[in-house]
Design a protein around this motif. Structure first.
Motif, PDB file in Angstrom:
ATOM      1  N   SER A  68       0.833  -1.219   0.000  1.00 37.99           N
ATOM      2  CA  SER A  68       0.000   0.000   0.000  1.00 37.99           C
ATOM      3  C   SER A  68       0.861   1.259   0.000  1.00 37.99           C
ATOM      4  N   LEU A  69       1.809   1.277  -0.887  1.00 38.01           N
ATOM      5  CA  LEU A  69       2.761   2.390  -0.923  1.00 38.01           C
ATOM      6  C   LEU A  69       2.085   3.697  -1.289  1.00 38.01           C
ATOM      7  N   LYS A  70       2.581   4.762  -0.699  1.00 32.46           N
ATOM      8  CA  LYS A  70       2.067   6.112  -0.920  1.00 32.46           C
ATOM      9  C   LYS A  70       3.182   6.983  -1.482  1.00 32.46           C
ATOM     10  N   PRO A  71       2.826   8.048  -2.181  1.00 39.38           N
ATOM     11  CA  PRO A  71       3.874   8.943  -2.696  1.00 39.38           C
ATOM     12  C   PRO A  71       4.804   9.454  -1.604  1.00 39.38           C
ATOM     13  N   GLU A  72       4.279   9.644  -0.405  1.00 37.41           N
ATOM     14  CA  GLU A  72       5.127  10.129   0.690  1.00 37.41           C
ATOM     15  C   GLU A  72       6.119   9.090   1.198  1.00 37.41           C
ATOM     16  N   ASP A  73       6.024   7.866   0.703  1.00 36.14           N
ATOM     17  CA  ASP A  73       7.025   6.853   1.029  1.00 36.14           C
ATOM     18  C   ASP A  73       8.261   6.967   0.134  1.00 36.14           C
ATOM     19  N   SER A  74       8.197   7.820  -0.874  1.00 28.00           N
ATOM     20  CA  SER A  74       9.328   7.989  -1.780  1.00 28.00           C
ATOM     21  C   SER A  74      10.527   8.538  -1.024  1.00 28.00           C
ATOM     22  N   ALA A  75      11.655   7.866  -1.166  1.00 29.77           N
ATOM     23  CA  ALA A  75      12.867   8.251  -0.444  1.00 29.77           C
ATOM     24  C   ALA A  75      13.987   7.292  -0.839  1.00 29.77           C
ATOM     25  N   VAL A 107      13.483   4.416  -3.683  1.00 32.86           N
ATOM     26  CA  VAL A 107      12.085   4.012  -3.862  1.00 32.86           C
ATOM     27  C   VAL A 107      11.303   5.244  -4.292  1.00 32.86           C
ATOM     28  N   THR A 108      10.629   5.121  -5.420  1.00 25.73           N
ATOM     29  CA  THR A 108       9.815   6.213  -5.938  1.00 25.73           C
ATOM     30  C   THR A 108       8.395   5.716  -6.136  1.00 25.73           C
ATOM     31  N   VAL A 109       7.458   6.394  -5.501  1.00 25.21           N
ATOM     32  CA  VAL A 109       6.047   6.017  -5.607  1.00 25.21           C
ATOM     33  C   VAL A 109       5.307   7.126  -6.349  1.00 25.21           C
ATOM     34  N   SER A 110       4.759   6.778  -7.486  1.00 28.90           N
ATOM     35  CA  SER A 110       4.045   7.764  -8.297  1.00 28.90           C
ATOM     36  C   SER A 110       2.566   7.792  -7.928  1.00 28.90           C
ATOM     37  N   SER A 111       1.981   8.969  -8.029  1.00 28.78           N
ATOM     38  CA  SER A 111       0.559   9.109  -7.671  1.00 28.78           C
ATOM     39  C   SER A 111      -0.349   8.832  -8.864  1.00 28.78           C
TER      40      SER A 111
END
Length: 121
Positions: free
Chosen positions: A83-90, A117-121
Motif C-alpha cells: 500500500s505504498l504512498k507517494p510520501e514513502d518515496s525516499a 524508492v519512488t512512488v508515483s501518484s
C-alpha cells in the motif's frame, strides 16, 4: 563488513516493493538490523528495525503497511512494503547495529549504500 541493499524502484501508489539487505564479511553476530529512509530536504528517519530476539519497531507512518523480517543465518533483513504512498518515496538505507566480527568482538554500526524508492501518484 559491507551491507548490500536491493529491491528499490518505481511503483504506482497502492503497489508493493520488497527490499533486501545482506551483510557480508567476517560477521560473528548482529544485534539490530533495520531500515531508515531519507527524502529530499528531510532528515533520515527510522522506518523499521528488528532485534535478534525478534522484537520489531516501526515508524507510525508505516505501521500496518510495512513488514520487516530477518534471516539471521544469512545476515539478511527484508522490508515488505505494501500500500505504498507517494510520501514513502525516499532513499532507503539498510543499517546493522551492534555488529561483532570474528576478529573484533567490539560492536560497531554499519550502513548500506541506499536504494531509491519512488512512488508515483
Amino acid at each position: 563488513v559491507q551491507l548490500q541493499a536491493s529491491g528499490g524502484g518505481l511503483v504506482q501508489a497502492g503497489g508493493s516493493l520488497r527490499l533486501a539487505c545482506t551483510a557480508s564479511g567476517s560477521i560473528f553476530s548482529i544485534n539490530v538490523m533495520g531500515w531508515f529512509r531519507q527524502a529530499p530536504g528531510k532528515q533520515r528517519e527510522l522506518v523499521a528495525e528488528t532485534v535478534t530476539r525478534g522484537d520489531t519497531t516501526y515508524a507510525d507512518s508505516v505501521k500496518g503497511r510495512f513488514t520487516i523480517s530477518r534471516d539471521i543465518a544469512k545476515n539478511t533483513v527484508y522490508l515488505q512494503m505494501n500500500s505504498l504512498k507517494p510520501e514513502d518515496s525516499a532513499v532507503y538505507y539498510c543499517s546493522a547495529r551492534g555488529v561483532r566480527t570474528w576478529e573484533l568482538h567490539i560492536p560497531n554500526d554499519y550502513w548500506g549504500q541506499g536504494t531509491l524508492v519512488t512512488v508515483s501518484s
